[in-house]
Scaffold this active site. Structure first.
Site, PDB file in Angstrom:
ATOM      1  CB  SER A  78      -0.967   0.019   1.190  1.00 29.65           C
ATOM      2  OG  SER A  78      -0.272   0.209   2.395  1.00 29.65           O
TER       3      SER A  78
ATOM      4  CE  LYS B 124      -3.218   1.917   4.858  1.00 30.59           C
ATOM      5  NZ  LYS B 124      -3.026   1.269   3.592  1.00 30.59           N
TER       6      LYS B 124
END
Length: 146
Positions: A66, A103
């Site tokens: 990701s 993230k």
């Protein structure tokens, strides 16, 4: 809602020491002086370089894809500081509904989100879920396959 929706994890995860510093040396003398001679006897201390607060620093290995567009790949080692106050733009290690994620912390329309560098993953609305920031990523160690 303000970016205060991210709560800080407590207590801080234990810190792990980095290995002893690598010493750079020059072997053999012949021909012209080497530019490396200027560095003879100097050391590179990764603790000094990457760890600003040893008591609040921990390391973790990345899994998944990701964050590849942001230069963080599966297998990379992250240096994470739990004492840094998360701000928009920081890359965080966070617990979201009990799952650890890496993230980028962003404000989208004045609401806090955790976003990835891969468009296949949707932004995570931090205000709507149970989120705890464990720390801010200070460095990424990426090893090349040899």
């Amino acid at each position: 809602m303000s970016h205060d929706a991210l709560t800080r994890a407590h207590p801080a995860p234990p810190s792990l020491p980095l290995p002893f510093p690598l010493t750079l040396t020059r072997g053999g003398l012949s021909g012209f002086p080497s530019p490396a001679q200027d560095y003879e006897g100097r050391t590179l201390d990764l603790n000094e370089r990457l760890v600003k607060r040893a008591s609040s620093t921990f390391f973790m290995t990345v899994t998944g894809d990701s964050m590849e567009a942001l230069g963080i790949h599966a297998g990379d080692l992250l240096v994470v500081d739990s004492a840094i106050e998360p701000r928009p733009g920081h890359i965080l290690v966070a617990s979201v509904e009990g799952e650890l994620v890496v993230k980028r912390y962003e404000l989208l329309g004045n609401r806090p989100y955790l976003t990835s560098g891969n468009p296949s993953y949707r932004p995570i609305p931090a205000a709507d879920l149970e989120c705890q920031a464990w720390g801010v990523v200070r460095a990424v160690v990426h090893e090349y396959p040899v």
